[in-house]
Design a protein around this motif. Structure first.
Motif, PDB file in Angstrom:
ATOM      1  N   ASP A   1      20.611  73.559  30.660  1.00 32.96           N
ATOM      2  CA  ASP A   1      20.854  74.342  29.837  1.00 32.96           C
ATOM      3  C   ASP A   1      20.372  75.698  29.187  1.00 32.96           C
ATOM      4  OD1 ASP A   1      20.460  74.483  26.985  1.00 32.96           O
ATOM      5  OD2 ASP A   1      18.566  72.569  26.475  1.00 32.96           O
ATOM      6  N   ALA A   2      21.491  76.626  29.892  1.00 33.80           N
ATOM      7  CA  ALA A   2      21.823  77.625  29.617  1.00 33.80           C
ATOM      8  C   ALA A   2      21.153  78.385  28.342  1.00 33.80           C
ATOM      9  CB  ALA A   2      22.826  77.690  29.946  1.00 33.80           C
TER      10      ALA A   2
ATOM     11  N   ARG B   1      28.308  66.588  30.593  1.00 32.58           N
ATOM     12  CA  ARG B   1      27.352  65.451  31.267  1.00 32.58           C
ATOM     13  C   ARG B   1      28.166  64.176  31.994  1.00 32.58           C
ATOM     14  NH1 ARG B   1      28.010  63.025  25.411  1.00 32.58           N
ATOM     15  NH2 ARG B   1      29.743  61.323  25.764  1.00 32.58           N
ATOM     16  N   ASP B   2      29.657  64.901  32.041  1.00 35.27           N
ATOM     17  CA  ASP B   2      30.252  63.263  32.529  1.00 35.27           C
ATOM     18  C   ASP B   2      30.569  64.126  34.219  1.00 35.27           C
ATOM     19  OD1 ASP B   2      31.005  61.727  31.194  1.00 35.27           O
ATOM     20  OD2 ASP B   2      32.930  63.294  30.409  1.00 35.27           O
ATOM     21  N   LEU B   3      30.316  65.426  34.574  1.00 34.04           N
ATOM     22  CA  LEU B   3      30.613  67.067  35.368  1.00 34.04           C
ATOM     23  C   LEU B   3      29.213  66.366  36.297  1.00 34.04           C
ATOM     24  CD1 LEU B   3      32.900  69.522  35.310  1.00 34.04           C
ATOM     25  CD2 LEU B   3      33.178  67.156  35.671  1.00 34.04           C
ATOM     26  N   ILE B   4      28.034  66.508  35.300  1.00 36.92           N
ATOM     27  CA  ILE B   4      25.912  66.666  35.484  1.00 36.92           C
ATOM     28  C   ILE B   4      26.283  65.606  36.975  1.00 36.92           C
ATOM     29  CG2 ILE B   4      24.064  66.435  34.682  1.00 36.92           C
ATOM     30  CD1 ILE B   4      25.140  69.243  34.270  1.00 36.92           C
ATOM     31  N   ARG B   5      26.905  64.144  35.941  1.00 33.59           N
ATOM     32  CA  ARG B   5      26.386  63.276  37.103  1.00 33.59           C
ATOM     33  C   ARG B   5      27.274  63.477  38.064  1.00 33.59           C
ATOM     34  NH1 ARG B   5      28.410  60.596  32.341  1.00 33.59           N
ATOM     35  NH2 ARG B   5      30.540  59.570  33.313  1.00 33.59           N
ATOM     36  N   THR B   6      28.320  63.592  38.265  1.00 33.25           N
ATOM     37  CA  THR B   6      29.030  63.607  39.374  1.00 33.25           C
ATOM     38  C   THR B   6      28.725  64.971  40.161  1.00 33.25           C
ATOM     39  OG1 THR B   6      31.224  63.355  37.664  1.00 33.25           O
ATOM     40  CG2 THR B   6      31.466  65.092  39.961  1.00 33.25           C
TER      41      THR B   6
ATOM     42  N   LYS C   1      26.401  75.949  31.832  1.00 29.51           N
ATOM     43  CA  LYS C   1      25.476  75.102  32.225  1.00 29.51           C
ATOM     44  C   LYS C   1      25.735  73.963  33.231  1.00 29.51           C
ATOM     45  CE  LYS C   1      24.068  70.385  29.839  1.00 29.51           C
ATOM     46  NZ  LYS C   1      24.111  69.996  28.570  1.00 29.51           N
ATOM     47  N   ILE C   2      27.460  73.663  34.011  1.00 30.17           N
ATOM     48  CA  ILE C   2      28.240  73.330  34.599  1.00 30.17           C
ATOM     49  C   ILE C   2      27.655  73.829  35.781  1.00 30.17           C
ATOM     50  CG2 ILE C   2      30.087  72.239  35.714  1.00 30.17           C
ATOM     51  CD1 ILE C   2      28.463  70.582  33.014  1.00 30.17           C
TER      52      ILE C   2
END
Length: 631
Positions: free
Chosen positions: A70-71, A242-247, A298-299
């Motif tokens: 969370d930048a 959020r898809d890339l955070i899970r990844t 963030k990512i």
């Protein structure tokens, strides 16, 4: 480098269900429990000791994880929670510095929290109704402390991505008594070792405690290749950060190291470029689907916290039709009726090759984007695949599809991009066509340009790998017949309603050509590549052994014509996990499949329990419980 030789102590050699498989490991049959008071961690380096986590440092274990993702809140929260980390109190709002010390501290807290909160009980790995868990009552041996041994302390200066991601990933792990030892040469190695440490522990169903039943553990591990990646296309269908955070979470668990984000394509331009605000405003599918600069930060910052370099690709000069929604004058053959003449798939259009306006546009995009990605990665992917020749017949700056005319223009185009990328200290990556099909001259070790040496990504076959290596470039592999994750789902293109093409298709004809899409509507790269097929891919098969040391690593690739946020997890995992072990441990063979099924199956069960990731099963539950299914 850690010890080159490793003496296995004479324990019962029952290898645990670790994924990927460690290089060398010896285990016993004793049970060690995590101390009820929680683990503490110390860092020993430069002949000193620093407490990383303990009873006196019990602020929320997830604080730094939240901060890294969370930048917008990161600065003030860090200052409020750990002001001593940034020196004396000045009362002023200050920008925190992302350092290796911060990354290591975060990783330790995240590991301890994951162990403490884990609900993973490995019942699928044992026969039905068996009493596989250790007794709850009685005298217990506890692990209460993790000591991380590092010769030189982590850098407290601003993170240098190239130095950080080039760190030695080897580690040694010892769990012999109440103090576990993690011995490493770099912060990155510590992150890999912490993932293994976490995988050794299970939750007990009859108690609140966590245990390992493999003690004593003596383990030495190191990766085969540095570049262990996944490529995800976020342009053809919508995705959310959020898809890339899970990844990234799953990648970290499998010790992968690179997330290649194919950020734009002909169908949409979803990423914000503040210097050119209309690009995403008009080029994204919908205003709610724009990836803001904060989302990208963030990512990438979250990736760094997990030891994963998140880098972008803006493919050029092909795959750029979406630019025309904001800047139509830059694109040739935009949205032509006969798209298949002018593109690999709809819609057609690519950057004009000899236009001063295009030159300015490309510079504006890169000079905006690259300084923002530079703090988190040392890589940038230029693209360069599937450049369409007929499109340049409709490009008024060229008006030719003759390769002899186009090649010097393409050389000049790519040269400009390479210079900009290199000026920001980033290493350029290109698709294989630029070198092998267009015969472009690219910076390489062979040309004495090591600082800007171009990585070449090969997607067709292993023979192409050797061709690239012999021309002086390091390679990223990912054969489409083995490691493309989008294959086998069928064609996404419909046949003509009448069965034949209308006038104008093919280009400049009266039509009447039969549909190429016919029953059973197969895609170009089928069949479906199951995890065993991925696991058995050997990128070295057609490569001379004298060139093996020049291979950087590889990627599995998820193109998104038929994938979006809702099925991304099931299409990537656990197949990408199979690739992760190839990349970490080296090529596999059939004799390893039975053991791999057991270990990957347990890793999958842990992942669906501990992460918010909907992975497909590895094998039927009965097979896992009964020791396998073979024939």
């Amino acid at each position: 480098m850690l010890l080159a030789t490793f003496v296995l102590i004479a324990y019962t050699t029952v290898v645990g269900a670790l994924w990927p498989e460690p290089t060398e490991m010896a285990t016993g049959g004793q049970t060690f429990w995590v101390t009820p008071g929680g683990l503490t961690a110390v860092l020993r380096c430069d002949q000193g000791e620093t407490v990383l986590a303990g009873q006196d440092h019990r602020w929320s274990a997830n604080d730094l994880g939240i901060l890294m993702t969370d930048a917008s809140n990161w600065t003030q929260m860090l200052w409020d929670r750990v002001p001593s980390f940034f020196g004396y109190w000045s009362g002023a709002r200050v920008e925190p510095v992302l350092t290796e010390t911060l990354i290591l501290r975060n990783a330790v807290h995240d590991t301890f929290k994951s162990i403490d909160k884990s609900n993973f009980i490995p019942w699928k790995s044992h026969p039905r109704n068996s009493q596989f868990e250790p007794p709850v009552h009685g005298r217990h041996q506890y692990v209460s402390k993790l000591e991380i041994q590092l010769k030189s302390c982590p850098d407290d200066e601003k993170l240098h991505p190239r130095k950080f991601f080039d760190g030695d990933e080897a580690y040694e792990l010892f769990i012999h008594n109440s103090t576990a030892i993690l011995r490493v040469e770099s912060t990155l190695g510590a992150l890999r070792g912490l993932q293994t440490f976490q995988q050794l522990f299970y939750r007990h169903s009859g108690a609140s405690g966590h245990y390992t039943d493999l003690a004593p553990v003596t383990l030495s591990d190191r990766p085969k290749w540095k570049h262990r990646g996944i490529s995800i296309d976020i342009a053809r269908n919508p995705f959310k950060p959020r898809d890339l955070i899970r990844t990234i979470d799953a990648m970290a668990s499998a010790k992968m190291s690179r997330l290649h984000v194919h950020a734009t394509d002909s169908q949409s331009w979803p990423i914000e470029i503040p210097a050119l605000p209309t690009l995403a405003r008009k080029g994204a599918y919908h205003p709610d689907l724009v990836w803001t600069t904060k989302a990208l930060e963030k990512i990438q910052s979250y990736g760094v916290s997990k030891g994963i370099s998140v880098f972008l690709e803006i493919d050029m000069p092909g795959h750029t039709a979406s630019v025309a929604h904001a800047y139509p004058q830059l694109i040739a053959a935009f949205n032509e009726l006969d798209w298949s003449t002018f593109a690999a798939e709809p819609l057609s259009g690519q950057l004009k090759l000899n236009s001063p306006e295009v030159t300015t546009f490309v510079a504006d995009v890169l000079n905006d984007l690259l300084p923002r990605t530079q703090p988190y990665t040392s890589l940038y992917h230029i693209g360069g695949d599937e450049v369409n020749l007929p499109a340049y017949l409709l490009d008024e700056t060229v008006q030719s599809d003759d390769p002899a005319i186009l090649q010097p223009l393409l050389q000049k185009f790519i040269d400009r991009i390479v210079r900009i990328v290199s000026s920001f200290g980033l290493q350029p990556i290109v698709w294989e066509e630029m070198l092998l099909d267009w015969n472009l001259t690219l910076p390489s070790d062979a040309t004495g340009q090591h600082s800007a040496s171009t990585l070449v990504q090969v997607w067709r076959n292993s023979k192409r790998i050797e061709e690239v290596l012999r021309r002086g470039h390091r390679v990223i592999f990912g054969d489409y017949t083995h490691w493309y994750l989008d294959c086998g789902y069928g064609n996404f293109i419909d046949p003509y309603a009448s069965g034949v093409s209308p006038p104008g298709i093919p280009f400049n004809t009266s039509g009447g050509v039969p549909s190429k899409t016919t029953v059973p509507y197969l895609d170009y790269c089928g069949p479906y590549h199951n995890w065993r097929h991925i696991y058995r891919y050997n990128p070295l098969e057609n490569v001379s052994s004298s060139l093996h040391h020049l291979i950087e690593g590889g990627e599995v690739l998820m193109w998104s014509e038929q994938t979006d946020s809702f099925d991304l997890d099931t299409k990537i995992w656990p197949r990408a996990g199979a690739a992760a072990e190839v990349l970490w441990s080296g090529p596999r063979d059939d004799s390893m499949l039975e053991d791999a099924t057991r270990r990957l199956g347990e890793w999958r069960e842990r992942a669906v329990t501990e992460f918010d990731i909907m992975m497909s099963p590895v094998q039927m539950t009965w097979c896992l419980m009964e020791g396998g299914c073979t024939r």
